[in-house]
Design a protein around this motif. Structure first.
Motif, PDB file in Angstrom:
ATOM      1  N   THR A   1       0.850  -1.190   0.000  1.00 61.10           N
ATOM      2  CA  THR A   1       0.000   0.000   0.000  1.00 61.10           C
ATOM      3  C   THR A   1       0.880   1.232   0.000  1.00 61.10           C
ATOM      4  OG1 THR A   1      -0.117   0.119   2.416  1.00 61.10           O
ATOM      5  CG2 THR A   1      -1.819  -1.183   1.303  1.00 61.10           C
ATOM      6  N   THR A   2       0.288   2.356  -0.379  1.00 60.60           N
ATOM      7  CA  THR A   2       1.033   3.612  -0.336  1.00 60.60           C
ATOM      8  C   THR A   2       0.079   4.765  -0.061  1.00 60.60           C
ATOM      9  OG1 THR A   2       2.758   4.906  -1.453  1.00 60.60           O
ATOM     10  CG2 THR A   2       0.868   4.229  -2.782  1.00 60.60           C
ATOM     11  N   ASN A   3       0.668   5.877   0.336  1.00 58.00           N
ATOM     12  CA  ASN A   3      -0.092   7.084   0.645  1.00 58.00           C
ATOM     13  C   ASN A   3       0.542   8.239  -0.105  1.00 58.00           C
ATOM     14  OD1 ASN A   3      -0.443   9.598   2.683  1.00 58.00           O
ATOM     15  ND2 ASN A   3      -2.224   8.258   2.761  1.00 58.00           N
ATOM     16  N   PHE A   4      -0.249   8.933  -0.921  1.00 55.55           N
ATOM     17  CA  PHE A   4       0.276  10.016  -1.752  1.00 55.55           C
ATOM     18  C   PHE A   4       0.128  11.393  -1.107  1.00 55.55           C
ATOM     19  CE2 PHE A   4      -1.227   6.779  -4.928  1.00 55.55           C
ATOM     20  CZ  PHE A   4       0.033   6.378  -5.344  1.00 55.55           C
ATOM     21  N   ILE A   5      -0.946  11.611  -0.374  1.00 52.12           N
ATOM     22  CA  ILE A   5      -1.197  12.898   0.281  1.00 52.12           C
ATOM     23  C   ILE A   5      -1.444  12.625   1.759  1.00 52.12           C
ATOM     24  CG2 ILE A   5      -2.744  14.888   0.416  1.00 52.12           C
ATOM     25  CD1 ILE A   5      -3.211  14.596  -2.583  1.00 52.12           C
ATOM     26  N   LYS A   6      -0.604  13.178   2.607  1.00 54.05           N
ATOM     27  CA  LYS A   6      -0.609  12.809   4.025  1.00 54.05           C
ATOM     28  C   LYS A   6      -1.428  13.738   4.905  1.00 54.05           C
ATOM     29  CE  LYS A   6       3.921  10.641   3.489  1.00 54.05           C
ATOM     30  NZ  LYS A   6       3.335   9.311   3.301  1.00 54.05           N
ATOM     31  N   GLU A   7      -1.763  14.924   4.416  1.00 51.11           N
ATOM     32  CA  GLU A   7      -2.585  15.860   5.177  1.00 51.11           C
ATOM     33  C   GLU A   7      -3.640  16.486   4.265  1.00 51.11           C
ATOM     34  OE1 GLU A   7      -0.070  17.669   8.899  1.00 51.11           O
ATOM     35  OE2 GLU A   7      -0.040  18.774   7.000  1.00 51.11           O
ATOM     36  N   ARG A   8      -4.819  16.733   4.839  1.00 53.52           N
ATOM     37  CA  ARG A   8      -5.901  17.352   4.084  1.00 53.52           C
ATOM     38  C   ARG A   8      -6.655  18.334   4.986  1.00 53.52           C
ATOM     39  NH1 ARG A   8      -7.214  15.191  -0.808  1.00 53.52           N
ATOM     40  NH2 ARG A   8      -6.222  13.203  -1.380  1.00 53.52           N
ATOM     41  N   PRO A   9      -7.398  19.266   4.379  1.00 52.16           N
ATOM     42  CA  PRO A   9      -8.208  20.182   5.181  1.00 52.16           C
ATOM     43  C   PRO A   9      -9.250  19.416   5.995  1.00 52.16           C
ATOM     44  CG  PRO A   9      -8.035  20.941   2.903  1.00 52.16           C
ATOM     45  CD  PRO A   9      -7.473  19.560   2.932  1.00 52.16           C
ATOM     46  N   ILE A  10      -9.460  19.865   7.233  1.00 50.77           N
ATOM     47  CA  ILE A  10     -10.481  19.246   8.074  1.00 50.77           C
ATOM     48  C   ILE A  10     -11.843  19.421   7.422  1.00 50.77           C
ATOM     49  CG2 ILE A  10     -11.603  19.280  10.331  1.00 50.77           C
ATOM     50  CD1 ILE A  10      -8.783  18.236  10.459  1.00 50.77           C
ATOM     51  N   ALA A  11     -12.633  18.349   7.403  1.00 51.93           N
ATOM     52  CA  ALA A  11     -13.934  18.369   6.726  1.00 51.93           C
ATOM     53  C   ALA A  11     -15.008  18.945   7.619  1.00 51.93           C
ATOM     54  CB  ALA A  11     -14.324  16.963   6.293  1.00 51.93           C
ATOM     55  N   ASP A  12     -15.964  19.597   6.984  1.00 47.00           N
ATOM     56  CA  ASP A  12     -17.196  20.017   7.638  1.00 47.00           C
ATOM     57  C   ASP A  12     -18.146  18.831   7.588  1.00 47.00           C
ATOM     58  OD1 ASP A  12     -19.576  21.050   8.458  1.00 47.00           O
ATOM     59  OD2 ASP A  12     -19.669  22.667   6.982  1.00 47.00           O
ATOM     60  N   ASP A  13     -18.347  18.165   8.711  1.00 49.23           N
ATOM     61  CA  ASP A  13     -19.134  16.935   8.726  1.00 49.23           C
ATOM     62  C   ASP A  13     -20.555  17.149   8.216  1.00 49.23           C
ATOM     63  OD1 ASP A  13     -17.037  15.448   9.673  1.00 49.23           O
ATOM     64  OD2 ASP A  13     -17.628  15.608  11.772  1.00 49.23           O
TER      65      ASP A  13
END
Length: 385
Positions: A212-224
């Protein structure tokens, strides 16, 4: 008057809509012995829940799922929730004697899946896991052709499930991208479908090797409040950690000696819901593409010399599985129709006290393969099932 079964659904977003459509359409197009009644819809937010219920024809609403599953007037609990919420609802529903129609993947762990199956068996309720792609006419036809020996001994399974909805690094950190609510990324979500199809068409899996791999490690916090299944909005500039993989590759050995590969990714730019499989055997081959779901590609070694080649079978004839209940030949059906087929088979199983597949036992086998894949990716070792 036909018998009725009262349905209570928990969850009203993407899958809630797909399931509601299926419950409504099943008795309109299929001659089924029992009529499902859309009795009560359950969700956390009363305003949006009421809007959903009125739109789709649910008679009542509940905001407490524990109350819903114990209501004496409810026969079926439809679990249309994210996977981290399946376990508790399914256990309570089974203990209350309700039949269960559950969205995939089954659970967050082998241990949960084992208990869910055990409690359903102990309480003698029907338990269906909605891997709906089995019930597209083309896939069902592929199963019939394999069982009839049309492609002979199977050598190879090659499958890919590719999407692109999180390629943009600004896409927010929705529940699907957090381990505590999704268990894993496409290895869990997408490969659950792929493994189910492999089990259905080829057989059980013996060994698993994966990465497995991860390309983007951080993202903007979502508005649930604004987050749907494949859409989302962020609440600002605050960032959060992505705790699941973005892509997974598995290689497997089947118990019957065939070998197979699985690719699952949300970073296949240009692919929206591209599920394909290829099966190569001693007498012929089959190829399926969900984005052309009314077609099955078939190659036969038994064609006359000089006439070999893949042919396209348009699976809309009345003799094709499920197709005869819809439209005249050549008039294609779509994604939502496989959900209708699942409902039809489910209520028939309840009425006739017969088996419905895939069930929670199948779901457990799928979770075992997916867990083995995560273990292999972590350790770098092949895992024996």
């Amino acid at each position: 008057m036909k018998k009725q079964l009262n349905v209570g659904i928990v969850g009203y977003k993407f899958m809630g809509r797909a399931h509601s459509n299926a419950w409504k359409k099943a008795p309109l197009f299929f001659d089924i012995p029992v009529t499902p009644v859309l009795k009560a819809a359950c969700g956390r937010h009363q305003e949006s829940l009421t809007e959903f219920a009125e739109k789709w024809g649910w008679e009542e609403t509940e905001t407490d799922w524990e109350k819903l599953v114990t209501r004496p007037d409810i026969d079926i609990i439809d679990i249309a929730l994210p996977q981290h919420l399946h376990y508790e609802v399914a256990i309570a529903a089974a203990k209350a004697g309700k039949h269960i129609f559950c969205e995939k993947p089954l659970s967050m762990s082998i241990e949960q899946a084992e208990e869910m199956l055990k409690v359903c068996q102990e309480n003698n309720v029907k338990h269906y896991l909605n891997h709906n792609y089995r019930r597209t006419p083309a896939v069902s036809l592929a199963k019939e052709m394999i069982d009839e020996g049309k492609i002979g001994r199977i050598f190879h399974w090659r499958c890919a499930y590719q999407q692109d909805w999180i390629v943009d690094p600004k896409f927010p950190l929705t529940w699907q991208l957090k381990k505590e609510t999704s268990k894993a990324g496409p290895q869990w979500d997408l490969n659950s479908h792929a493994v189910d199809l492999a089990h259905f068409l080829v057989g059980d899996i013996a060994t698993v090797s994966a990465m497995t791999t991860n390309f983007i490690k951080e993202r903007p916090i979502a508005d649930d409040a604004a987050t749907g299944s494949l859409t989302g909005a962020s609440i600002g500039d605050e960032m959060g950690e992505v705790t699941v993989e973005d892509a997974a590759l598995m290689m497997v050995m089947f118990k019957n000696g065939a070998i197979g590969s699985f690719e699952a990714t949300r970073f296949a730019t240009g692919r929206k819901n591209h599920l394909t499989f290829e099966i190569y055997g001693s007498r012929g081959s089959l190829v399926f593409d969900l984005e052309r779901m009314n077609e099955l590609q078939y190659y036969s070694n038994e064609d006359a010399p000089g006439e070999h080649g893949f042919r396209t079978i348009l699976t809309t004839e009345s003799i094709h599985p499920y197709a005869g209940n819809w439209w005249p030949a050549g008039h294609i059906i779509g994604y939502e129709h496989a959900f209708v087929h699942a409902v039809v088979d489910f209520v028939k199983a309840i009425d006739g006290d017969t088996e419905i597949k895939p069930d929670f036992a199948d779901g457990l086998k799928i979770i075992q393969v997916l867990e083995a894949g995560l273990q292999s990716a972590e350790t770098g070792q092949q895992v024996q099932l």
